[in-house]
Design an enzyme around this catalytic site. Structure first.
Site, PDB file in Angstrom:
ATOM      1  N   PHE A 115      33.064  58.795  47.717  1.00  0.00           N
ATOM      2  CA  PHE A 115      32.035  58.118  46.857  1.00  0.00           C
ATOM      3  C   PHE A 115      31.215  57.137  47.746  1.00  0.00           C
ATOM      4  O   PHE A 115      31.405  56.363  47.608  1.00  0.00           O
ATOM      5  CB  PHE A 115      31.667  58.282  45.914  1.00  0.00           C
ATOM      6  CG  PHE A 115      29.991  58.771  45.251  1.00  0.00           C
ATOM      7  CD1 PHE A 115      29.750  59.612  45.024  1.00  0.00           C
ATOM      8  CD2 PHE A 115      29.848  57.177  44.747  1.00  0.00           C
ATOM      9  CE1 PHE A 115      28.911  59.469  44.151  1.00  0.00           C
ATOM     10  CE2 PHE A 115      28.112  57.723  44.647  1.00  0.00           C
ATOM     11  CZ  PHE A 115      27.510  58.689  43.822  1.00  0.00           C
ATOM     12  N   GLY A 121      24.065  45.360  51.987  1.00  0.00           N
ATOM     13  CA  GLY A 121      22.988  45.035  51.028  1.00  0.00           C
ATOM     14  C   GLY A 121      22.549  45.236  50.300  1.00  0.00           C
ATOM     15  O   GLY A 121      21.497  45.188  49.968  1.00  0.00           O
ATOM     16  N   ILE A 156      33.633  50.816  49.617  1.00  0.00           N
ATOM     17  CA  ILE A 156      33.878  52.453  49.338  1.00  0.00           C
ATOM     18  C   ILE A 156      35.615  53.017  49.493  1.00  0.00           C
ATOM     19  O   ILE A 156      36.305  52.840  50.282  1.00  0.00           O
ATOM     20  CB  ILE A 156      33.292  53.338  50.803  1.00  0.00           C
ATOM     21  CG1 ILE A 156      31.790  52.996  50.978  1.00  0.00           C
ATOM     22  CG2 ILE A 156      33.447  55.112  50.592  1.00  0.00           C
ATOM     23  CD1 ILE A 156      30.936  53.693  49.616  1.00  0.00           C
ATOM     24  N   ARG A 264      59.295  38.662  19.444  1.00  0.00           N
ATOM     25  CA  ARG A 264      59.085  37.099  20.377  1.00  0.00           C
ATOM     26  C   ARG A 264      59.322  36.370  18.737  1.00  0.00           C
ATOM     27  O   ARG A 264      58.208  36.446  18.263  1.00  0.00           O
ATOM     28  CB  ARG A 264      57.734  36.700  20.833  1.00  0.00           C
ATOM     29  CG  ARG A 264      57.955  35.024  22.044  1.00  0.00           C
ATOM     30  CD  ARG A 264      58.883  35.263  22.907  1.00  0.00           C
ATOM     31  NE  ARG A 264      58.355  34.376  23.364  1.00  0.00           N
ATOM     32  CZ  ARG A 264      58.997  33.057  23.451  1.00  0.00           C
ATOM     33  NH1 ARG A 264      60.577  32.748  22.740  1.00  0.00           N
ATOM     34  NH2 ARG A 264      58.854  31.966  24.584  1.00  0.00           N
ATOM     35  N   GLN A 333      47.165  35.880  27.297  1.00  0.00           N
ATOM     36  CA  GLN A 333      46.783  34.980  26.806  1.00  0.00           C
ATOM     37  C   GLN A 333      48.615  34.902  25.337  1.00  0.00           C
ATOM     38  O   GLN A 333      49.155  33.825  25.029  1.00  0.00           O
ATOM     39  CB  GLN A 333      45.720  34.846  26.225  1.00  0.00           C
ATOM     40  CG  GLN A 333      45.806  33.048  25.433  1.00  0.00           C
ATOM     41  CD  GLN A 333      45.820  31.549  26.746  1.00  0.00           C
ATOM     42  OE1 GLN A 333      45.266  32.411  27.962  1.00  0.00           O
ATOM     43  NE2 GLN A 333      46.501  30.814  26.098  1.00  0.00           N
ATOM     44  N   GLU A 360      30.498  51.124  40.014  1.00  0.00           N
ATOM     45  CA  GLU A 360      29.559  52.091  39.655  1.00  0.00           C
ATOM     46  C   GLU A 360      28.804  51.376  38.028  1.00  0.00           C
ATOM     47  O   GLU A 360      28.034  52.002  37.590  1.00  0.00           O
ATOM     48  CB  GLU A 360      30.374  53.302  39.130  1.00  0.00           C
ATOM     49  CG  GLU A 360      31.528  54.023  39.757  1.00  0.00           C
ATOM     50  CD  GLU A 360      31.916  54.983  39.069  1.00  0.00           C
ATOM     51  OE1 GLU A 360      31.433  56.038  37.520  1.00  0.00           O
ATOM     52  OE2 GLU A 360      32.681  55.576  39.044  1.00  0.00           O
TER      53      GLU A 360
END
Length: 389
Positions: A115, A121, A156, A264, A333, A360
């Protein structure tokens, strides 16, 4: 169907997609080369019938596919979505000859679509397209004149390796969105060249250069000077599904965080025992679910022909992509330095999650669309009330 409810068949299908992505698609993705089209992966997506389903299903199905695949294999999700984005204008606006030539090949993974809207620009301001389609006189087919495309496209996806491009070019100067035409341009058309761009995201992205590339009336998608409608109708369908992609990444990050924080050990217990961690995980889940509901609502609006689709699509894309950025960052984090190591699933997601807030339609553009639609709706309602007096 209510936007917040999936039936048992849909739920089972999503689970099946996650299994397929993990067991059959991820190994192919891992053997691919970052920044290049993975044709074996596309072939497998075609063999599984997932690409053809893009053209036979509604927006909600598309969202369910993209979220489910993204949870297990973002490369497979992106390869699928890019086939749909590049080929949907052909499916929806192409001639019978164009569809017969390209849609079966896209569906089985043997042809790669792209697409081509953005330019160096003209990114967020798509109506400012400068790629010029200059009249080229009679094209020899008895159906009027052709054009020569001159200019550039940039950012693109699938370029420069695609087999054809849906290209948006200016056929009428100084006409804004009204002077744009959509063309189907095969990659082997003389004067069309391209180069890859090294980007943060691992999927292929490149630039295209058009040096008087010839196109004819038979290459037009839709109607001359009405190509902006082709672009916007495509984006209205795919924007909620970009949100679904983002939700899939957020859910993958949340899944990883639940596994990590319950295993953990730290400070005499597990991370999950710490209130600050538990509250952070709760916030991640809350935002992910809210984004999912917004995506489903937008997709359902599209499938039912709701006139409010542009606003809903923009809201879904905005909320989901911003949410995914937050959730993935929070997951990194909570995992600590291990998540920054090259090859860690979260390191991969951290690179993937940034781009959807831009492509998009950047988040700022989505806010502009939402505001525009809100004020238009308000003015229409006010005029209706005044007319009833």
């Amino acid at each position: 169907m209510p936007a917040f409810s999936l039936d048992p068949a849909q739920t089972a299908w999503c689970a099946e997609l996650r299994t397929l992505a993990a067991e059959r698609l991820r190994p192919l993705a891992e053997r691919g080369e970052p920044g290049h089209v993975n044709r074996p992966l596309l072939t497998e997506l075609g063999r599984l019938g997932l690409i053809s389903r893009l053209f036979d299903s509604g927006a909600l199905d598309l969202c369910l596919m993209r979220e489910s695949l993204a949870r297990a294999c973002t490369e497979a999700e992106t390869a699928l979505a890019l086939q749909g984005l590049g080929a949907h204008p052909v499916h929806a606006h192409g001639t019978p000859e164009q569809r017969e030539r390209w849609i079966p090949a896209v569906s089985d993974g043997s042809a790669v679509a792209a697409f081509a809207l953005s330019e160096p620009g003209a990114g967020s301001d798509a109506a400012a397209l400068a790629l010029a389609a200059e009249p080229d006189g009679p094209d020899g087919d008895g159906d009027g004149g052709g054009w020569r495309l001159t200019g550039e496209k940039c950012w693109i996806s699938n370029a420069p390796e695609a087999d054809f491009y849906t290209v948006f070019a200016r056929t009428t100067p100084d006409a804004g969105a009204r002077g744009v035409t959509a063309f189907l341009v095969p990659a082997d058309r003389p004067g069309l060249t391209g180069s890859p761009l090294e980007m943060l995201s691992p999927h292929p992205i490149g630039a295209l250069r058009f040096d008087a590339v010839p196109v004819t009336r038979q290459d037009v998608l839709g109607t001359p000077d009405q190509g902006f409608r082709v672009a916007m109708s495509t984006l209205n369908l795919f924007r909620p599904s970009v949100g679904a992609f983002a939700v899939g990444m957020a859910q993958a990050a949340l899944d990883a965080t639940l596994a990590h924080t319950t295993a953990r050990e730290a400070f005499g217990g597990t991370l999950a025992d710490l209130q600050t961690v538990a509250h952070q995980v709760a916030e991640m889940s809350l935002r992910t679910e809210a984004a999912r509901l917004m995506v489903h609502a937008a997709a359902t609006a599209y499938d039912t022909g709701d006139p409010d689709v542009p606003r809903r699509a923009a809201m879904a894309k905005l909320l989901a992509t911003e949410t995914a950025q937050y959730v993935v960052d929070a997951a990194v984090q909570l995992h600590g330095a291990r998540a920054l190591r090259r090859g860690h699933p979260l390191e991969h997601l951290y690179r993937e999650v940034r781009a959807p807030r831009i492509y998009e339609g950047a988040s700022e553009v989505q806010r502009g669309i939402i505001a525009k639609e809100l004020y238009a709706s308000y003015r229409k309602a006010r005029e209706s009330d005044e007319g009833a007096l």
